[in-house]
Structures are given as structure tokens and as C-alpha cells.
Motif scaffolding. Structure first.
Motif, PDB file in Angstrom:
ATOM      1  N   GLY A  93       0.801  -1.227   0.000  1.00 50.68           N
ATOM      2  CA  GLY A  93       0.000   0.000   0.000  1.00 50.68           C
ATOM      3  C   GLY A  93       0.830   1.272   0.000  1.00 50.68           C
ATOM      4  O   GLY A  93       0.270   2.374   0.015  1.00 50.68           O
ATOM      5  N   ARG A  94       2.175   1.168  -0.021  1.00 55.32           N
ATOM      6  CA  ARG A  94       3.028   2.357   0.085  1.00 55.32           C
ATOM      7  C   ARG A  94       3.724   2.660  -1.238  1.00 55.32           C
ATOM      8  O   ARG A  94       3.912   1.781  -2.075  1.00 55.32           O
ATOM      9  CB  ARG A  94       4.123   2.118   1.133  1.00 55.32           C
ATOM     10  N   VAL A  95       4.158   3.911  -1.342  1.00 54.34           N
ATOM     11  CA  VAL A  95       5.127   4.266  -2.372  1.00 54.34           C
ATOM     12  C   VAL A  95       6.486   3.880  -1.773  1.00 54.34           C
ATOM     13  O   VAL A  95       6.891   4.437  -0.755  1.00 54.34           O
ATOM     14  CB  VAL A  95       5.092   5.780  -2.687  1.00 54.34           C
ATOM     15  N   VAL A  96       7.134   2.890  -2.364  1.00 59.27           N
ATOM     16  CA  VAL A  96       8.317   2.330  -1.719  1.00 59.27           C
ATOM     17  C   VAL A  96       9.585   3.078  -2.146  1.00 59.27           C
ATOM     18  O   VAL A  96       9.915   3.140  -3.325  1.00 59.27           O
ATOM     19  CB  VAL A  96       8.458   0.824  -2.024  1.00 59.27           C
ATOM     20  N   GLY A  97      10.251   3.668  -1.185  1.00 55.69           N
ATOM     21  CA  GLY A  97      11.531   4.341  -1.408  1.00 55.69           C
ATOM     22  C   GLY A  97      12.533   3.869  -0.382  1.00 55.69           C
ATOM     23  O   GLY A  97      12.355   2.809   0.227  1.00 55.69           O
ATOM     24  N   GLU A  98      13.578   4.702  -0.167  1.00 56.77           N
ATOM     25  CA  GLU A  98      14.640   4.370   0.789  1.00 56.77           C
ATOM     26  C   GLU A  98      14.092   3.927   2.141  1.00 56.77           C
ATOM     27  O   GLU A  98      14.470   2.882   2.662  1.00 56.77           O
ATOM     28  CB  GLU A  98      15.496   5.623   1.065  1.00 56.77           C
ATOM     29  N   ALA A  99      13.218   4.753   2.714  1.00 53.97           N
ATOM     30  CA  ALA A  99      12.770   4.532   4.092  1.00 53.97           C
ATOM     31  C   ALA A  99      11.991   3.221   4.196  1.00 53.97           C
ATOM     32  O   ALA A  99      12.174   2.453   5.157  1.00 53.97           O
ATOM     33  CB  ALA A  99      11.901   5.702   4.545  1.00 53.97           C
ATOM     34  N   GLU A 100      11.140   2.974   3.207  1.00 48.40           N
ATOM     35  CA  GLU A 100      10.330   1.751   3.250  1.00 48.40           C
ATOM     36  C   GLU A 100      11.213   0.516   3.086  1.00 48.40           C
ATOM     37  O   GLU A 100      11.001  -0.505   3.752  1.00 48.40           O
ATOM     38  CB  GLU A 100       9.248   1.785   2.156  1.00 48.40           C
ATOM     39  N   ALA A 101      12.212   0.613   2.195  1.00 49.65           N
ATOM     40  CA  ALA A 101      13.128  -0.524   2.001  1.00 49.65           C
ATOM     41  C   ALA A 101      13.883  -0.809   3.297  1.00 49.65           C
ATOM     42  O   ALA A 101      14.042  -1.967   3.700  1.00 49.65           O
ATOM     43  CB  ALA A 101      14.104  -0.237   0.855  1.00 49.65           C
ATOM     44  N   GLU A 102      14.330   0.259   3.976  1.00 42.00           N
ATOM     45  CA  GLU A 102      15.026   0.095   5.265  1.00 42.00           C
ATOM     46  C   GLU A 102      14.113  -0.556   6.296  1.00 42.00           C
ATOM     47  O   GLU A 102      14.523  -1.459   7.030  1.00 42.00           O
ATOM     48  CB  GLU A 102      15.467   1.468   5.814  1.00 42.00           C
ATOM     49  N   ALA A 103      12.888  -0.065   6.371  1.00 38.39           N
ATOM     50  CA  ALA A 103      11.949  -0.590   7.369  1.00 38.39           C
ATOM     51  C   ALA A 103      11.652  -2.059   7.105  1.00 38.39           C
ATOM     52  O   ALA A 103      11.594  -2.877   8.036  1.00 38.39           O
ATOM     53  CB  ALA A 103      10.662   0.234   7.343  1.00 38.39           C
TER      54      ALA A 103
END
Ligand SMILES: Cc1cc2nc3c(=O)[nH]c(=O)nc-3n(C[C@H](O)[C@H](O)[C@H](O)COP(=O)(O)OP(=O)(O)OC[C@H]3O[C@@H](n4cnc5c(N)ncnc54)[C@H](O)[C@@H]3O)c2cc1C
Ligand code: FES
Ligand code: FES
Lengths: 286, 156
Positions: free
Chosen positions: A229-239
Motif C-alpha cells: 500500500g506504500r510508495v516504496v523508497g529508501e525509508a520503506e526498504a530500510e523498514a
């Protein structure tokens, strides 16, 4: 050991009713298990000539793969390469050509090794197992198929007939990596498959399959939740990477320690997500 | 103990055997006198036992003899013999790819299967094509060179 070659599905199911019977497909697990005394079936029910279980087809947005499809069949299938790139890559990294010519999809899942290499890509793409017994057919998600070390929900005499997976389209994202101690013919130390279904820049659905980490191959629900459900960027990949590490219940064995495996869950999930999203070279893990 | 009558063709000649259920194709072939099929790990790791089974290269130690009933089997001798070497065999000899020779039959079979599928393999494809064959003597390099040379020769 007795032996019977099944000429039809009905014959295979009938023969398998005998207590102590085992199906044999490619034999790449079972034959040495018998020779070295690890398994002692009283009857081998040979299903290797059941042509009707050797296919790769599309049906309703899913790719269906017969249990007797070999790893060579996966490797050479354009449909697998397009609709399931991680499964294709797992076939590339699987054993060597001699074994791949015999090793089947069904045998890999039913040997149920924690390191069964076809499991993570199938789990990541929402894999389902199609089973058949004298009582009839049933279908269940691969995510609830593996119960414990070399233990699955299959019942005595039940046959895996096919697996299916949710296809990836040209705009979806995926990646696969198998960590191994040499470049070919090696058992996985950790393997990860990632699949992201995209809708206008957003990750509508995510699947992260983990192999050789825990006693069973599994989906990292925690990592998937950071992406879905997210726009996946740096922060989401890290999480997602951190979540995969927290969730890991890793095993120690001759190939690696549990701590190393947990660390690699994070490293690989981060690396695969960054690779598939086109982010620059992976940040160092802490 | 139950025995099973199996019939298959080995290098074009019909062979019959009466086998136990757990007998492997490797042991059965050797009992029939096909000692050109080598035995070592019996676990799929070394490739010394490679044969073509209905045209596909497989480890004979991983196949039950009963599973091969009715099949066409080719061993290294079916690929080429002393008086009539296959280009793969001749190139392995010429390039110095044989030392003790134990791995050679399996290597020839795996290389034949590779070139049947891919007549112009890249160096990486040759390495991957032999990934299932162990050689403890040559260090592989001369084998890879021999297979590349054989591929070129066969393409003419
Ligand atoms: C040298 C070598 C290298 C290997 N490398 C790898 C690797 O890189 N990655 C990897 O994951 N595995 C590897 N393996 C393991 C093995 O090759 C695979 O697990 C293979 O896919 C097993 O398939 P099979 O058809 O040979 O199974 P079989 O040996 O025929 O059967 C395995 C088990 O599954 C059961 N079974 C088979 N088919 C069915 C079915 N349709 N329904 C119900 N039960 C069934 C059998 O009863 C048996 O218990 C390797 C094995 C060897 C010998
Ligand atoms: S003897 Fe068959 S692979 Fe080693
Ligand atoms: S030449 Fe001795 S093992 Fe290959």
C-alpha cells in the motif's frame, strides 16, 4: 522395497494407500535417502511417467506448474521467465544440469528442506499447492503448507498435483538472491525472493519469501507489511529490511550461524528491494 | 523379495535385468558390465555416473533401475569408442584434459548434452554446463578449453 509404476493418477492414489508407501518422482532426494538408509519406504510408487502432471500453463492471472515439471523445464520456460522472474533465477542457481533434468517441483516442496530453493520464489508470489487424495482435491496456500522441519500438511497417500502462483506483469518488480558457499551445486545459506505488484507508483501487494533461515521456508509478513500500500523508497526498504531481521527465527547449522542468517535477512531484503526499485548501491548495514 | 524385469537399450543394444525395487540404474548398468559408467559418491554430487537417459543427461545413481524400464540409455561408449573418438573425446585427449581419467566418462556425457542443447556455448555456459561434474586432477581449465574447441570443430 516394492516398486510400482503408476500409469494414471487413479493408480498412483490407489497404490499409495498402502502403509509405508512413498511417491518417487525424479528420485534426486529419495533414491540416495533409500541407499543411505535415511528413508525406508516399503513401496515406491513411481509417478515419473504421469505426463499429465508435467506442464506449465496460465490460468486466471496465475501461472500453474505441474508437480512433475522439472527444474530444467522451469529454466527453459519463457512464461516462467516473464511471469515469475525469481522462480527462473532460482532454477538457474539450482544444483547442476544433471540434477536439474530430474529434480521436480513437487519433489522439492515435499522433501521440505528448509533450503528447498523453489519455495521462496513460490511463497513470494502467493503460491498455492494443489493436492489430490482418494478423498478428493484440496488447495491451500504454500504459506501454511510447511509445518516444521521437513514436515508439511500433506497427508499419507496424498499427491501434490500442481502449484500455482500470482503472475508478475511487465510493470511489477521482483528480485531473487541465493547466498551460497560456491557459485554452483551448493545448498543455500540464505535465499530471498521479493515480488512487488505496482499500481501507479504504489506497491499494491508485496511478497517476500525466505529460505534456509528457519526450520521451514516462510513469507516475511513483517517485511511485506512495510511495503504493502506504500510508495516504496529508501525509508520503506530500510523498514522492510529491519522487519525481516526482527522476524527471523534463524537456525544454526554447518553452513552458518543463526546470527549470521538473521543479519543476512536484513542485508538481502534491503539489497533486493533497492535493486528492484533502481535505488543506488546498497547502504552499509549497521 | 520382489524382483522386477526391466528392459532398456544401452548404446543401441537391448539389455535385460531382474532388479530389486531399490536397485539404482548405476549399479544395474555396472552389473550388466557397463563399467564405463563410473561409480563414486552415489549421491548426485560428482557426476562420474552421468548417462543420457532418453537424450537427457542424468546421474545414474539417482534413478531407480525400474524407472528406466523401456528407456534409451547412452554411456560414454555410445558417444565414441577408441577407434572412433567423438570430437569432445579427441579434444579432451589433445588438450590434456585427462589425468587419472576417472571423471572423464561423466564429463564427456555432460559435455555432449551441453553441446546438443547449445552448439555455441560461452565460456561461462561451459562452466555451468559442467557444474555437476567433479574432477580432482585437471583443475578443469583444460576440460573447458577442450569443450570449446570441440564445439567449434562440430560447428565446422
Ligand atoms: C547433487 C544435488 C544437488 C541438489 N541441489 C539442490 C539445490 O540447489 N536446491 C534445492 O532446493 N535442492 C537441491 N537438491 C535436492 C533435490 O534435487 C530437489 O529437492 C528436487 O527438486 C527433488 O525432486 P525429485 O523429483 O527428485 O524428488 P524425489 O526424490 O522423487 O522425492 C522427494 C520427496 O518428495 C515426495 N514427492 C515427490 N513428488 C511428490 C508429489 N508430486 N506429491 C507428493 N509427494 C511427492 C517423495 O515421496 C519424497 O519424499 C539437490 C540434490 C542433489 C542430489
Ligand atoms: S556416483 Fe552418481 S553423482 Fe557421484
Ligand atoms: S582426471 Fe582425475 S578426476 Fe578428473
Amino acid at each position: 522395497m516394492d516398486y510400482v509404476r503408476a500409469a494414471s493418477l487413479e493408480e498412483a492414489l490407489a497404490a499409495a494407500l498402502r502403509p509405508g508407501a512413498a511417491f518417487v518422482a525424479g528420485g534426486t532426494n529419495l533414491v540416495p535417502d533409500i541407499l543411505f538408509g535415511r528413508k525406508k519406504p516399503v513401496l515406491a510408487v513411481d509417478i515419473s511417467r504421469l505426463r499429465e502432471l508435467r506442464f506449465i500453463e496460465e490460468r486466471g492471472g496465475r501461472l500453474r506448474i505441474g508437480a512433475l515439471a522439472t527444474v530444467t523445464d522451469l529454466l527453459e520456460s519463457d512464461r516462467v521467465r516473464e511471469a515469475a522472474p525469481p522462480l527462473h533465477e532460482s532454477a538457474v542457481e539450482f544444483a547442476g544440469p544433471l540434477v536439474r533434468n530430474r529434480a521436480t517441483v513437487g519433489g522439492n516442496l515435499l522433501d521440505a528442506s528448509p533450503a528447498a530453493d523453489l519455495a521462496p520464489p513460490l511463497l513470494a508470489q502467493d503460491g498455492e499447492a494443489e493436492l489430490l487424495s482418494a478423498e478428493g482435491p484440496r488447495t491451500l496456500p504454500l504459506a501454511s503448507f510447511f509445518l516444521g522441519y521437513r514436515k508439511t500438511t500433506i497427508r499419507p497417500g496424498e499427491l501434490l498435483t500442481a502449484v500455482s502462483l500470482r503472475s508478475l506483469g511487465p510493470n511489477d518488480r521482483s528480485a531473487y538472491q541465493k547466498l551460497q558457499l560456491r557459485r554452483a551445486m551448493a545448498i543455500s545459506v540464505v535465499s530471498v525472493a521479493a515480488a512487488l505488484w505496482m499500481e501507479g507508483g504504489r506497491c499494491a501487494e508485496a511478497g517476500i519469501g525466505m529460505g534456509a533461515v528457519a526450520p521451514v521456508p516462510y513469507r516475511s509478513g513483517a517485511a511485506e507489511a512495510e511495503l504493502r500500500g506504500r510508495v516504496v523508497g529508501e525509508a520503506e526498504a530500510e523498514a522492510a529490511a529491519a522487519a525481516a531481521r526482527r522476524e527471523a527465527r534463524a537456525i544454526d547449522d554447518v553452513r552458518a550461524s543463526a546470527r549470521y542468517r538473521e543479519r543476512m535477512c536484513e542485508v538481502l531484503v534491503r539489497r533486493l528491494l533497492r535493486r528492484t526499485l533502481g535505488l543506488p548501491s546498497p547502504a552499509r548495514a549497521h | 523379495m520382489s524382483r522386477y524385469e526391466v528392459t532398456f537399450r544401452v548404446n543401441g543394444e537391448e539389455r535385460r535385468a531382474s532388479v530389486r525395487g531399490e536397485a539404482t540404474l548405476l549399479r544395474t548398468l555396472r552389473e550388466l558390465g557397463h563399467l564405463d559408467v563410473k561409480t563414486s559418491c552415489e549421491a548426485g554430487d560428482c557426476g562420474a555416473c552421468a548417462v543420457l537417459l532418453d537424450g537427457e543427461a542424468v546421474n545414474a545413481c539417482l534413478v531407480l533401475a525400474a524407472q528406466a524400464d523401456g528407456c534409451e540409455i547412452v554411456t560414454v561408449r555410445g558417444i565414441g569408442t577408441e577407434g572412433n573418438l567423438h570430437p569432445i573425446q579427441r579434444q579432451i585427449v589433445e588438450k590434456g584434459g585427462v589425468q587419472c581419467g576417472f571423471c572423464t566418462p561423466g564429463i564427456v556425457v555432460a559435455a555432449k548434452a551441453l553441446l546438443d542443447r547449445n552448439p555455441a556455448p560461452s565460456p561461462e555456459e561451459i562452466r555451468r554446463g559442467l557444474a555437476g561434474n567433479l574432477c580432482r586432477c585437471t583443475g578443469y581449465q583444460k576440460l573447458f578449453e577442450a569443450i570449446a574447441a570441440a564445439a567449434q570443430e562440430m560447428r565446422g
